[in-house]
Design a protein around this motif. Structure first.
Motif, mmCIF file in Angstrom:
data_model
loop_
_atom_site.group_PDB
_atom_site.id
_atom_site.type_symbol
_atom_site.label_atom_id
_atom_site.label_comp_id
_atom_site.label_asym_id
_atom_site.label_seq_id
_atom_site.Cartn_x
_atom_site.Cartn_y
_atom_site.Cartn_z
ATOM 1 N N PRO A 58 0.799 -1.231 0.000
ATOM 2 C CA PRO A 58 0.000 0.000 0.000
ATOM 3 C C PRO A 58 0.832 1.282 0.000
ATOM 4 N N GLU A 59 1.990 1.269 0.636
ATOM 5 C CA GLU A 59 2.824 2.477 0.661
ATOM 6 C C GLU A 59 3.446 2.805 -0.694
ATOM 7 N N ASP A 60 3.319 1.853 -1.653
ATOM 8 C CA ASP A 60 3.798 2.130 -3.006
ATOM 9 C C ASP A 60 2.748 2.895 -3.811
ATOM 10 N N SER A 61 1.554 3.028 -3.252
ATOM 11 C CA SER A 61 0.499 3.774 -3.945
ATOM 12 C C SER A 61 0.974 5.206 -4.176
ATOM 13 N N SER A 62 0.928 5.624 -5.419
ATOM 14 C CA SER A 62 1.470 6.936 -5.753
ATOM 15 C C SER A 62 1.150 7.253 -7.210
ATOM 16 N N PHE A 63 1.560 8.427 -7.619
ATOM 17 C CA PHE A 63 1.445 8.871 -9.010
ATOM 18 C C PHE A 63 2.831 8.738 -9.616
ATOM 19 N N TYR A 64 2.962 7.907 -10.644
ATOM 20 C CA TYR A 64 4.261 7.674 -11.265
ATOM 21 C C TYR A 64 4.283 8.381 -12.621
ATOM 22 N N ILE A 65 5.333 9.156 -12.844
ATOM 23 C CA ILE A 65 5.411 9.969 -14.056
ATOM 24 C C ILE A 65 6.757 9.731 -14.737
ATOM 25 N N CYS A 66 6.726 9.613 -16.055
ATOM 26 C CA CYS A 66 7.980 9.472 -16.784
ATOM 27 C C CYS A 66 8.212 10.709 -17.646
ATOM 28 N N SER A 67 9.454 10.909 -18.012
ATOM 29 C CA SER A 67 9.791 11.984 -18.933
ATOM 30 C C SER A 67 10.841 11.490 -19.920
ATOM 31 N N ALA A 68 10.878 12.157 -21.058
ATOM 32 C CA ALA A 68 11.863 11.826 -22.075
ATOM 33 C C ALA A 68 12.263 13.116 -22.771
ATOM 34 N N SER A 69 13.458 13.124 -23.302
ATOM 35 C CA SER A 69 13.922 14.339 -23.972
ATOM 36 C C SER A 69 14.157 14.066 -25.445
ATOM 37 N N GLN A 70 13.868 15.079 -26.236
ATOM 38 C CA GLN A 70 14.035 14.982 -27.675
ATOM 39 C C GLN A 70 15.258 15.807 -28.058
ATOM 40 N N LEU A 71 16.325 15.131 -28.431
ATOM 41 C CA LEU A 71 17.567 15.815 -28.745
ATOM 42 C C LEU A 71 17.419 16.762 -29.920
ATOM 43 N N SER A 72 16.596 16.404 -30.887
ATOM 44 C CA SER A 72 16.457 17.214 -32.093
ATOM 45 C C SER A 72 15.784 18.538 -31.827
ATOM 46 N N SER A 73 15.152 18.683 -30.682
ATOM 47 C CA SER A 73 14.484 19.945 -30.359
ATOM 48 C C SER A 73 15.202 20.636 -29.217
ATOM 49 N N GLY A 74 16.514 20.470 -29.177
ATOM 50 C CA GLY A 74 17.299 21.156 -28.157
ATOM 51 C C GLY A 74 17.124 20.595 -26.789
ATOM 52 N N ASN A 75 16.930 19.309 -26.681
ATOM 53 C CA ASN A 75 16.787 18.637 -25.397
ATOM 54 C C ASN A 75 15.535 19.046 -24.655
ATOM 55 N N THR A 76 14.503 19.419 -25.372
ATOM 56 C CA THR A 76 13.225 19.702 -24.717
ATOM 57 C C THR A 76 12.750 18.453 -23.995
ATOM 58 N N ILE A 77 12.292 18.628 -22.768
ATOM 59 C CA ILE A 77 11.886 17.507 -21.930
ATOM 60 C C ILE A 77 10.375 17.441 -21.905
ATOM 61 N N TYR A 78 9.854 16.283 -22.236
ATOM 62 C CA TYR A 78 8.410 16.075 -22.261
ATOM 63 C C TYR A 78 8.016 15.063 -21.184
ATOM 64 N N PHE A 79 6.882 15.317 -20.576
ATOM 65 C CA PHE A 79 6.379 14.425 -19.537
ATOM 66 C C PHE A 79 5.172 13.647 -20.024
ATOM 67 N N GLY A 80 5.057 12.429 -19.506
ATOM 68 C CA GLY A 80 3.850 11.659 -19.729
ATOM 69 C C GLY A 80 2.738 12.176 -18.848
ATOM 70 N N GLU A 81 1.547 11.641 -19.025
ATOM 71 C CA GLU A 81 0.394 12.080 -18.259
ATOM 72 C C GLU A 81 0.330 11.439 -16.884
ATOM 73 N N GLY A 82 1.243 10.523 -16.622
ATOM 74 C CA GLY A 82 1.282 9.914 -15.301
ATOM 75 C C GLY A 82 0.413 8.676 -15.179
ATOM 76 N N SER A 83 0.766 7.855 -14.195
ATOM 77 C CA SER A 83 0.012 6.625 -13.921
ATOM 78 C C SER A 83 -0.274 6.549 -12.433
ATOM 79 N N TRP A 84 -1.557 6.452 -12.109
ATOM 80 C CA TRP A 84 -1.962 6.339 -10.708
ATOM 81 C C TRP A 84 -1.927 4.871 -10.304
ATOM 82 N N LEU A 85 -1.170 4.570 -9.295
ATOM 83 C CA LEU A 85 -1.124 3.208 -8.771
ATOM 84 C C LEU A 85 -1.735 3.198 -7.383
#
Lengths: 112, 116
Positions: B86-113
């Protein structure tokens, strides 16, 4: 540095007024700073960024100011609208890849 | 524009079971992705850096045997929460960067566990 607590600081503004959200960062070697907006239950949404060789950058209705001397970042939102209500996070990127360190966040509440 | 997608958005699992969360970069390649965890009313805390084709780098205090990360391709990273509690219950979010756009960092919409 970052403060993580159970209660986010809240900024309450009247619709149409300007909002200023502040953030202190910790790493003097950070070269890139980003402001994100996060609505309830959603992932962070990019608002505006600034590199360390700049002290001001403007977007549409938003302005970011960077003061490297005191390691302070601010986000100014002009003519705040109800849709701006959200939690705002600043993030800094150090010199180790694209890893971001997030500030504690500020909740912006816009009163109609 | 670039989009990072997470799946599932919501998941409920029983204590002791494992659950996998996927993070995909939809129209760009990401050699590095990041996994964050966010508890209610708190900021995002970096858990680990996911590196394509190699082992993930975990932040201090994050158990690598409990939070398994696999970055098998340039567009997909997975986070598996093993033997969830139960203590693992949380909002998990990932991000990735696109090198071709100057390392702009984009986030996912998240996953509720939620672990029950």
């Amino acid at each position: 540095g970052e403060s993580v607590g159970l209660h986010l600081p809240t900024l309450s503004v009247q619709e149409g007024d300007n909002s200023i959200i502040n953030c202190a960062y910790s790493n003097s070697a950070s070269d890139y700073f980003i402001w994100y907006k996060q609505e309830s239950g959603k992932g962070p949404q990019f608002i505006i960024d600034i590199r360390s060789n700049m002290d001001k950058r403007q977007g549409q209705r938003v302005t970011v100011l960077l003061n490297k001397t005191v390691k302070h970042l601010s986000l100014q939102i002009a003519a705040t609208q109800p849709g701006d209500s959200a939690v705002y996070f600043c993030a800094e990127r150090g010199n180790a890849g694209n890893m971001l360190t997030f500030g504690g966040g500020t909740r912006l509440m816009v009163k109609p | 524009g670039a989009v990072v997608s997470q799946h599932p958005s919501w998941v409920i699992c029983k204590s002791g079971t494992s659950v996998k969360i996927e993070c995909r970069s939809l129209d760009f390649q990401a050699t590095t992705m990041f996994w964050y965890r966010q508890f209610p009313k708190q900021s995002l805390m970096l858990m680990a850096t996911s590196n394509e084709g190699s082992k993930a780098t975990y932040e201090q205090g994050v158990e690598k045997d409990k939070f398994l990360i696999n970055h098998a391709s340039l567009t997909l990273s997975t986070l598996t929460v093993t033997s969830a509690h139960p203590e693992d219950s949380s909002f998990y979010i990932c991000s990735a960067s696109q090198l071709s756009s100057g390392n702009t960092i984009y986030f996912g919409e998240g996953s509720w566990l939620t672990v029950v």
